[in-house]
Design an enzyme around this catalytic site. Structure first.
Site, PDB file in Angstrom:
ATOM      1  N   LYS A   1       0.826  -1.222   0.000  1.00 18.80           N
ATOM      2  CA  LYS A   1       0.000   0.000   0.000  1.00 18.80           C
ATOM      3  C   LYS A   1       0.853   1.262   0.000  1.00 18.80           C
ATOM      4  CE  LYS A   1      -2.071  -0.869   3.892  1.00 18.80           C
ATOM      5  NZ  LYS A   1      -1.549  -2.210   4.164  1.00 18.80           N
ATOM      6  N   THR A   2       1.880   1.277   0.847  1.00 16.64           N
ATOM      7  CA  THR A   2       2.684   2.494   0.997  1.00 16.64           C
ATOM      8  C   THR A   2       3.455   2.784  -0.282  1.00 16.64           C
ATOM      9  OG1 THR A   2       2.843   2.159   3.372  1.00 16.64           O
ATOM     10  CG2 THR A   2       4.503   3.582   2.380  1.00 16.64           C
TER      11      THR A   2
ATOM     12  N   LYS B   1      -1.392   9.867   6.168  1.00 13.64           N
ATOM     13  CA  LYS B   1      -1.564   8.599   6.897  1.00 13.64           C
ATOM     14  C   LYS B   1      -2.213   8.981   8.222  1.00 13.64           C
ATOM     15  CE  LYS B   1      -0.241   4.221   8.076  1.00 13.64           C
ATOM     16  NZ  LYS B   1      -0.392   2.983   7.292  1.00 13.64           N
TER      17      LYS B   1
ATOM     18  N   SER C   1       0.795   3.130  13.349  1.00 10.64           N
ATOM     19  CA  SER C   1       1.158   2.259  14.474  1.00 10.64           C
ATOM     20  C   SER C   1       2.573   1.762  14.261  1.00 10.64           C
ATOM     21  CB  SER C   1       0.236   1.036  14.540  1.00 10.64           C
ATOM     22  OG  SER C   1      -1.082   1.425  14.739  1.00 10.64           O
TER      23      SER C   1
END
Ligand SMILES: Nc1ncnc2c1ncn2[C@@H]1O[C@H](COP(=O)(O)OP(=O)(O)O)[C@@H](O)[C@H]1O
Ligand SMILES: [Mg+2]
Length: 206
Positions: free
Chosen positions: A15-16, A32, A36
């Site tokens: 995704k990133t 974002k 976490s």
């Protein structure tokens, strides 16, 4: 302001990297909302380097690399959806969730509900390896069930044309292209690989 949500079939699917390529290709900003894990490079840092575009600060920066609801509880906080309104920026805004659609933000709410509330188009990032049909189909069912507008599926990994086609056909979803495995991940190699992504389809749906 045109938001576009990047979610995935799982954590670690790309995704990133996809979001960074998209942010660069669209000349967008990146956000974002919930990060976490702060020990390793954060997604925002990775996207800033790979996209060379503006990155907005995360709303929640949680130390523990765990599901956001657990990472938040570790810090004696609860994620408040009212704090997660889409920020106003000029131009497109690429927004990356955490993990997949059924990742809890707190003990009551999943990311899915946040996406649905934003009313923004969603791209699902899926790996090409074995198991992806099941994960992609489940994610698409959840997204559609929640009323999210799914723009398409973008694949990351080595080509698996039969698998990719099966997902596109059986789930009736647009195949937005595939980012192949890049040995050297840089702004330049990613921009080059992103030529295989159907940007016109993405732009016209915004
Ligand atoms: N196209 C690619 N080529 C090579 N490595 C990739 C590619 N896409 C993702 N990766 C690597 O896979 C890992 C997970 O990718 P990432 O984008 O962080 O996934 P996610 O955001 O879904 O957790 C990272 O180490 C990233 O560098
Ligand atoms: Mg990520």
């Amino acid at each position: 302001m045109t938001p576009i949500v990047i979610t995935g079939t799982d954590t670690g699917v790309g995704k990133t990297v996809f979001a960074a390529g998209l942010t660069a290709a669209l000349g967008a900003s990146y956000w974002k909302p919930v990060q976490s894990g702060l020990e390793e490079a954060t997604d925002s840092q990775i996207v800033a380097a790979l996209s060379q575009r503006p990155v907005l600060p995360e709303t929640y920066r949680l130390r523990r690399p765990a599901s956001p609801h657990l990472a938040a509880e570790d810090m004696d906080i609860e994620i408040d959806l009212a704090q997660l309104c889409l920020p106003q920026v000029d131009g497109p805004l690429v927004v990356e969730g955490a993990g997949g659609v059924m990742v809890p933000l707190n003990r009551r709410v999943f990311f899915l509900e946040l996406f649905a509330g934003w009313n923004a188009p969603v791209i699902l990032v899926a790996r090409t390896q074995l198991g992806t049909i099941n994960h992609a189909a489940l994610s698409l069912m959840a997204l559609r069930g929640a009323g999210c507008r799914v723009l398409g599926v973008a694949f990351v990994g080595a080509a698996e044309p039969e698998v990719e086609q099966t997902i596109a056909e059986m789930c009736q979803v647009r195949h937005l292209g595939r980012l192949g495995p890049l040995a050297d991940l840089t702004h330049e190699t990613l921009a080059h690989a992103f030529q295989d992504i159907d940007l016109d389809a993405i732009r016209s749906a915004l």
